[in-house]
Design a protein around this motif. Structure first.
Motif, mmCIF file in Angstrom:
data_model
loop_
_atom_site.group_PDB
_atom_site.id
_atom_site.type_symbol
_atom_site.label_atom_id
_atom_site.label_comp_id
_atom_site.label_asym_id
_atom_site.label_seq_id
_atom_site.Cartn_x
_atom_site.Cartn_y
_atom_site.Cartn_z
ATOM 1 N N MET A 1 0.864 -1.163 0.000
ATOM 2 C CA MET A 1 0.000 0.000 0.000
ATOM 3 C C MET A 1 0.921 1.239 0.000
ATOM 4 O O MET A 1 1.879 1.302 0.760
ATOM 5 C CB MET A 1 -0.886 -0.001 1.253
ATOM 6 C CG MET A 1 -1.915 1.086 1.235
ATOM 7 S SD MET A 1 -3.010 1.215 2.676
ATOM 8 C CE MET A 1 -3.553 -0.417 2.977
ATOM 9 N N LEU A 3 2.242 5.100 0.665
ATOM 10 C CA LEU A 3 2.341 5.865 1.902
ATOM 11 C C LEU A 3 1.069 6.664 2.174
ATOM 12 O O LEU A 3 0.613 6.749 3.320
ATOM 13 C CB LEU A 3 3.551 6.803 1.835
ATOM 14 C CG LEU A 3 3.791 7.672 3.062
ATOM 15 C CD1 LEU A 3 4.066 6.792 4.277
ATOM 16 C CD2 LEU A 3 4.931 8.621 2.828
ATOM 17 N N GLY A 5 -1.964 5.906 1.513
ATOM 18 C CA GLY A 5 -2.974 4.995 2.041
ATOM 19 C C GLY A 5 -2.789 4.774 3.532
ATOM 20 O O GLY A 5 -3.754 4.772 4.301
ATOM 21 N N TRP A 6 -1.551 4.587 3.955
ATOM 22 C CA TRP A 6 -1.271 4.413 5.378
ATOM 23 C C TRP A 6 -1.604 5.676 6.165
ATOM 24 O O TRP A 6 -2.114 5.605 7.288
ATOM 25 C CB TRP A 6 0.193 4.032 5.601
ATOM 26 C CG TRP A 6 0.482 2.625 5.196
ATOM 27 C CD1 TRP A 6 1.209 2.215 4.138
ATOM 28 C CD2 TRP A 6 0.017 1.437 5.842
ATOM 29 N NE1 TRP A 6 1.235 0.854 4.067
ATOM 30 C CE2 TRP A 6 0.517 0.345 5.108
ATOM 31 C CE3 TRP A 6 -0.764 1.191 6.957
ATOM 32 C CZ2 TRP A 6 0.250 -0.967 5.470
ATOM 33 C CZ3 TRP A 6 -1.030 -0.128 7.312
ATOM 34 C CH2 TRP A 6 -0.529 -1.186 6.576
ATOM 35 N N LEU A 9 -5.353 5.788 6.591
ATOM 36 C CA LEU A 9 -5.751 4.808 7.599
ATOM 37 C C LEU A 9 -5.428 5.308 9.005
ATOM 38 O O LEU A 9 -6.257 5.198 9.917
ATOM 39 C CB LEU A 9 -5.010 3.492 7.350
ATOM 40 C CG LEU A 9 -5.825 2.391 6.696
ATOM 41 C CD1 LEU A 9 -4.932 1.230 6.315
ATOM 42 C CD2 LEU A 9 -6.927 1.933 7.589
ATOM 43 N N PHE A 10 -4.243 5.859 9.188
ATOM 44 C CA PHE A 10 -3.857 6.385 10.494
ATOM 45 C C PHE A 10 -4.756 7.545 10.908
ATOM 46 O O PHE A 10 -5.176 7.633 12.062
ATOM 47 C CB PHE A 10 -2.385 6.818 10.470
ATOM 48 C CG PHE A 10 -1.929 7.415 11.762
ATOM 49 C CD1 PHE A 10 -1.712 6.608 12.866
ATOM 50 C CD2 PHE A 10 -1.743 8.779 11.884
ATOM 51 C CE1 PHE A 10 -1.303 7.149 14.077
ATOM 52 C CE2 PHE A 10 -1.343 9.328 13.083
ATOM 53 C CZ PHE A 10 -1.119 8.519 14.184
#
Length: 57
Positions: A1, A3, A5-6, A9-10
């Protein structure tokens, strides 16, 4: 995934956790006695009105 996307999510996880913590902190707020009496009176009035409306049907 990737960066980004992370990061999304975070951010979503942080928003959910922050909201839950805010709800927990605001759950212990005290309602003044006068306001509580007003709420109870209004509830009794509404229950009486609901009962009368139910009888009409």
């Amino acid at each position: 995934m990737p960066l980004i996307g992370w990061l999304f999510l975070f951010a979503a996880f942080a928003l959910v956790v922050g909201s839950l913590l805010f709800l927990r902190d605001s759950a212990n707020m005290k309602i003044p006695r006068e306001k509580l009496e007003k709420i109870r009176e209004r509830k009794a009035e509404q229950e009486k009105a609901d009962e009368e409306e139910r009888d009409r049907w």
